[in-house]
Write an enzyme that holds these catalytic residues in place. Structure first.
Site, PDB file in Angstrom:
ATOM      1  N   ARG A  35       0.829  -1.212   0.000  1.00 55.20           N
ATOM      2  CA  ARG A  35       0.000   0.000   0.000  1.00 55.20           C
ATOM      3  C   ARG A  35       0.860   1.258   0.000  1.00 55.20           C
ATOM      4  O   ARG A  35       0.467   2.275  -0.584  1.00 55.20           O
ATOM      5  CB  ARG A  35      -0.943  -0.011   1.199  1.00 55.20           C
ATOM      6  CG  ARG A  35      -2.144  -0.930   0.992  1.00 55.20           C
ATOM      7  CD  ARG A  35      -3.050  -0.941   2.193  1.00 55.20           C
ATOM      8  NE  ARG A  35      -4.310  -1.609   1.890  1.00 55.20           N
ATOM      9  CZ  ARG A  35      -5.120  -2.123   2.804  1.00 55.20           C
ATOM     10  NH1 ARG A  35      -4.800  -2.042   4.080  1.00 55.20           N
ATOM     11  NH2 ARG A  35      -6.245  -2.711   2.461  1.00 55.20           N
ATOM     12  N   LYS A 200     -16.216 -15.688   5.648  1.00 54.14           N
ATOM     13  CA  LYS A 200     -17.649 -15.637   5.928  1.00 54.14           C
ATOM     14  C   LYS A 200     -18.494 -15.302   4.706  1.00 54.14           C
ATOM     15  O   LYS A 200     -18.190 -14.379   3.963  1.00 54.14           O
ATOM     16  CB  LYS A 200     -17.930 -14.599   7.022  1.00 54.14           C
ATOM     17  CG  LYS A 200     -17.324 -14.950   8.375  1.00 54.14           C
ATOM     18  CD  LYS A 200     -17.674 -13.884   9.396  1.00 54.14           C
ATOM     19  CE  LYS A 200     -17.126 -14.229  10.767  1.00 54.14           C
ATOM     20  NZ  LYS A 200     -17.451 -13.192  11.765  1.00 54.14           N
ATOM     21  N   GLY A 356      -7.224  -6.715   0.078  1.00 57.44           N
ATOM     22  CA  GLY A 356      -7.292  -7.489   1.320  1.00 57.44           C
ATOM     23  C   GLY A 356      -6.379  -8.703   1.323  1.00 57.44           C
ATOM     24  O   GLY A 356      -5.228  -8.646   0.901  1.00 57.44           O
ATOM     25  N   GLY A 380     -12.542  -3.996   1.037  1.00 55.37           N
ATOM     26  CA  GLY A 380     -13.888  -3.589   1.430  1.00 55.37           C
ATOM     27  C   GLY A 380     -14.495  -2.583   0.472  1.00 55.37           C
ATOM     28  O   GLY A 380     -15.671  -2.675   0.110  1.00 55.37           O
TER      29      GLY A 380
END
Length: 399
Positions: A35, A200, A356, A380
């Protein structure tokens, strides 16, 4: 939407740049500087134009107060190495150190302010508290450049409110990310294949719902796959499971069948009797996806599934991948993620690694980043855009 030209001549101007410098640290050692490297082009270009560049960013999730483990000091040092020039560091966000540091900048110099989340006003839900902090940030600058894509889905002071107070523009990184996401959502080249993993199902509900109307194939792995397998009537042993999402998964499978979207689930799974941690030596074995033993948990897609996923990607002209296929940090459970990454390097078209853990996996597994069409800095934010949501940090630049 602005580019730098709307700011006019930036020479001698104080330009506040919201970057995404949220990198993993082992103590004070940066373990993945991706990043920071992605933030360099915008900062370098502004400095070369004579701007006095003031970088604001966050790291981790401090609770609105300083914490040594979340200090941006090591990040500022690494940024200086990448820029090839000294980078000043302010030990607070908008206080005496920040004001003195900014005042001491000459044209073309760069400073980094301490972690913006050390101030409670950054993430406050109280608009007046957030606005008061944004006023203090804005007082440090003459213009604002938004270049932290990983936070544009957050309505936070340094992302949203500052843009309301200063002449503003979009940085190179954010412009590139939005351009790529538009290619994924506006008439993508087909076949269009989406690969989703991670832990998830609930984290991906919106994107699955939206992409079922856009993608040609959906490949599902990672921890989220076990809720889909359970929804099909399979036992999943001790594998990660979200019981409250079983009906949702059944509905997605039915909808995909009705609309002609292919959902590909693993046919075999790599299991172990315990999650890999500590000094325990992993004991992986491969079982059919519908026969996971009661004492075992799934930790990767199996070799047959990895080959099937690679084959399902082979003819794609557009691919979006978000989420690893297994616990890639442990070699015994990394093969599925490695197979997907390898398949993406061979795509004849646009391959997007959706930030991510997927981006971390690509680097951790030793792939050449240039082999992929685009590696996002914001998982996200990418997912929310693909869900069709409005991103506040982008909307404020367009208004």
């Amino acid at each position: 939407m602005s580019d730098y030209s709307t700011l006019g001549d930036v020479a001698g101007k104080r330009v506040l740049v919201r970057s995404d410098l949220n990198v993993p640290l082992d103590g004070s050692t940066i373990t993945d500087d991706g990043r920071i490297r992605a933030s360099v082009p915008t900062i370098r270009e502004l400095a070369a134009a004579g701007a006095r560049v003031v970088v604001t960013a966050h790291l981790g999730r401090p609770k609105g107060a300083p914490e040594d483990r979340y200090s941006l000091r090591p990040v500022a040092a690494r940024l200086g190495e990448l820029l090839g020039q000294d980078v000043a560091f302010a030990t607070d966000t908008v206080g005496e150190s920040a004001q003195a540091t900014v005042a001491g900048l000459a044209d073309g110099q760069v400073a980094v302010l301490e972690n913006v989340r050390f101030n409670p006003g950054e993430t406050s839900k109280d608009e007046s508290e957030r606005a008061a902090f944004a006023d203090q940030l804005a007082a440090l600058a003459d213009a604002f450049v938004s270049d932290g894509f990983g936070v544009v889905h957050r309505k936070q002071a340094s992302v949203y409110d500052v843009a309301l107070r200063l002449p503003h523009a979009m940085g190179q990184l954010v412009a590139t990310e939005i351009g790529v996401l538009r290619r994924l959502t506006e008439e993508p080249a087909r076949p269009y294949v989406v690969v989703l993993g991670g832990s998830k199902v609930s984290d991906k509900l919106g994107v699955i719902d939206n992409l079922l109307g856009k993608a040609d194939r959906l490949l599902i792995g990672g921890g989220m796959v076990f809720t889909f397998l359970k929804a099909q009537g399979h036992e999943v042993g001790k594998s990660l499971l979200e019981d409250d999402q079983l009906d949702v998964c059944r509905a997605y499978l039915e909808r995909a069948q009705q609309t002609g979207v292919e959902i590909l689930l693993p046919t075999d799974i790599v299991v172990d009797t315990a999650f890999p941690n500590g000094d325990r030596t992993p004991e992986p074995r491969v079982v059919p996806a519908g026969e996971i033993p009661a004492d075992a948990l799934g930790l990767d897609i199996g070799p047959d599934s990895a080959a099937a996923f690679a084959a399902a990607l082979a003819d794609a002209h557009t691919v979006f991948w978000n989420g690893p296929m297994g616990v890639f940090e442990v070699d015994a459970f990394a093969a599925g993620t490695r197979a997907v990454a390898e398949a993406l390097t061979k795509i004849d078209g646009l391959s997007v690694v959706g930030g991510g853990d997927s981006a971390a996996a690509v680097r951790a597994l030793g792939f050449d980043e240039a082999a992929f069409g685009h590696i996002s800095t914001g998982g996200g934010a990418s997912l929310e855009y693909l869900e069709g949501k409005t991103l506040p940090g982008i909307q404020v630049l367009e208004d």
